[in-house]
Design a protein around this motif. Structure first.
Motif, mmCIF file in Angstrom:
data_model
loop_
_atom_site.group_PDB
_atom_site.id
_atom_site.type_symbol
_atom_site.label_atom_id
_atom_site.label_comp_id
_atom_site.label_asym_id
_atom_site.label_seq_id
_atom_site.Cartn_x
_atom_site.Cartn_y
_atom_site.Cartn_z
ATOM 1 N N ALA A 1 12.733 35.071 8.735
ATOM 2 C CA ALA A 1 12.028 35.672 7.599
ATOM 3 C C ALA A 1 10.992 36.678 8.093
ATOM 4 C CB ALA A 1 11.364 34.583 6.760
ATOM 5 N N GLN A 2 10.944 37.826 7.443
ATOM 6 C CA GLN A 2 10.099 38.919 7.920
ATOM 7 C C GLN A 2 9.108 39.456 6.894
ATOM 8 O OE1 GLN A 2 10.151 39.988 11.104
ATOM 9 N NE2 GLN A 2 11.697 38.439 11.548
ATOM 10 N N PHE A 3 9.185 39.014 5.655
ATOM 11 C CA PHE A 3 8.421 39.648 4.595
ATOM 12 C C PHE A 3 7.578 38.642 3.797
ATOM 13 C CE2 PHE A 3 12.236 42.192 5.304
ATOM 14 C CZ PHE A 3 11.710 43.467 5.445
ATOM 15 N N TYR A 4 6.602 39.212 3.089
ATOM 16 C CA TYR A 4 5.790 38.452 2.141
ATOM 17 C C TYR A 4 5.857 39.148 0.779
ATOM 18 C CZ TYR A 4 3.764 36.216 6.258
ATOM 19 O OH TYR A 4 3.595 35.521 7.420
ATOM 20 N N VAL A 5 5.666 38.369 -0.267
ATOM 21 C CA VAL A 5 5.598 38.927 -1.618
ATOM 22 C C VAL A 5 4.235 38.590 -2.210
ATOM 23 C CG1 VAL A 5 6.495 38.815 -3.977
ATOM 24 C CG2 VAL A 5 8.072 38.857 -2.044
ATOM 25 N N GLY A 6 3.581 39.589 -2.779
ATOM 26 C CA GLY A 6 2.330 39.379 -3.501
ATOM 27 C C GLY A 6 2.568 39.569 -4.986
ATOM 28 N N VAL A 7 2.031 38.677 -5.787
ATOM 29 C CA VAL A 7 2.212 38.723 -7.246
ATOM 30 C C VAL A 7 0.854 38.640 -7.917
ATOM 31 C CG1 VAL A 7 3.300 37.641 -9.254
ATOM 32 C CG2 VAL A 7 4.432 37.514 -7.019
ATOM 33 N N ASP A 8 0.654 39.507 -8.901
ATOM 34 C CA ASP A 8 -0.578 39.484 -9.695
ATOM 35 C C ASP A 8 -0.197 39.324 -11.154
ATOM 36 O OD1 ASP A 8 -3.323 39.777 -10.413
ATOM 37 O OD2 ASP A 8 -2.935 41.872 -10.913
ATOM 38 N N ILE A 9 -0.600 38.193 -11.758
ATOM 39 C CA ILE A 9 -0.319 37.943 -13.169
ATOM 40 C C ILE A 9 -1.537 38.341 -13.987
ATOM 41 C CG2 ILE A 9 0.275 36.229 -14.922
ATOM 42 C CD1 ILE A 9 1.513 34.523 -12.769
#
Length: 328
Positions: free
Chosen positions: A7-15
């Motif tokens: 795994a190489q990535f991250y996800v950022g989420v803003d609700i």
């Protein structure tokens, strides 16, 4: 939950109350792409969580990145967040929602959740200010009024995980009140909700504004861009209300400076982003008038330049750090 070595990535989420913003980040936290959809909080918490899942999957599809390449997801949500549960997020109608557990089960990826304004503050501190200030407070003027605190270079959430709720600080016990906040609080006085309340009251009392030509006497659907347009047209009522709101924000900022002595006070949010040119000088001047002589020396009161990206950067940072700590 084990993390795939590949795994190489991250996800950022803003609700947010009106939108869900997602961002894909490399392992070095370079932003690769974003996707934005409407929150549609009126559909209920289950529907919103499904929309978060869909936004993440659609973002990865657009970027050509399989789900198995994601190390972790960081998520910023309104309200107090305790152990992955969102408590009392009134602007989206949530209370005690275990979103961490739900999303982790749906996506089979580690998920780390924190208050949205805390993550905005973290993103600004680490990315925009390059981690230089040891102490900093963030103030975010949008539909409501949120905040975050950096102490000794780290995010400070407090004993009950509710530190940074600056919007609930009362600066005028006889002031106006808006839904879900105390009378005379910063949220009631210095947010878009507070601005609309002031304008509606003035119109009801017989004052005029060009905004009613487009939005009607109730000013339904008013957004920050409407306020910016009215200021550009030198609308007397809007000009006076924004000046008063800026002064109230300045009083609040003075209190934060007296309490924390931060190196930086960083202002953000949709209202500030739209009205910075008008508001920031008034906020600075008012803050200086409400602290002891010399207290403001060296302290910088600035507006963030990150816009919406501050939240997703902070979310990705939080995911990276929380995952690292969980693997120790």
């Amino acid at each position: 939950m084990a993390v795939r070595r590949s795994a190489q990535f991250y996800v950022g989420v803003d609700i947010g109350g009106s939108k869900i913003l997602t961002g894909l980040f490399s392992s070095s936290l370079q932003l690769r792409g974003t996707l934005k959809i409407k929150t549609k909080a009126n559909l209920g918490k289950e529907a919103v969580i499904e929309r978060v899942e869909r936004a993440v999957r659609d973002l990865l599809s657009e970027q050509g990145v399989p789900l198995k390449q994601i190390r972790a997801i960081g998520l910023g949500a309104p309200g107090v967040v305790i152990k992955g549960r969102v408590i009392n997020a009134y602007n989206i109608g949530w209370d005690n929602v275990p979103i961490k557990t739900i999303l982790r089960r749906k996506l089979r990826i580690p998920v780390f959740v924190e208050n949205d304004c805390n993550l905005f503050t973290l993103g600004i501190h680490r990315i925009e200010l390059k981690s230089k200030p040891r102490t900093m407070v963030g103030c975010f003027l949008g539909t409501g009024f949120g905040g975050g605190i950096i102490i000794n270079g780290k995010l400070h959430t407090g004993y009950n995980h509710a530190a940074g709720e600056f919007g609930q600080m009362a600066i005028d016990k006889d002031g106006i009140k808006t839904a879900h906040s105390f009378r005379g609080s910063l949220e009631s006085l210095a947010s878009r909700s507070g601005i609309v309340r002031r304008l509606r009251r003035a119109v009801l009392e017989g004052e005029t504004t060009l905004l009613t030509e487009e939005l009607g006497s109730q000013l339904k659907g008013i957004r920050s861009r409407h306020l910016r347009m009215a200021l550009a047209e030198k609308d007397p009522l809007v000009k006076r209300v924004i000046r008063n709101v800026s002064e109230d924000c300045g009083v609040g900022v003075a209190g934060l400076i007296s309490a924390f002595g931060p190196e930086y006070v960083v202002l953000g949010g949709g209202v500030m982003e739209a009205l910075e040119k008008t508001m920031l000088p008034i906020i600075r001047k008012t803050a200086e008038a409400h602290v002891l002589p010399g207290t403001l020396r060296g302290i910088k009161i600035i507006a963030s330049k990150m816009g919406d990206d501050g939240g997703i950067y902070g979310a990705a940072l939080h995911a990276q750090e929380a995952l690292s700590n969980s693997n120790r």
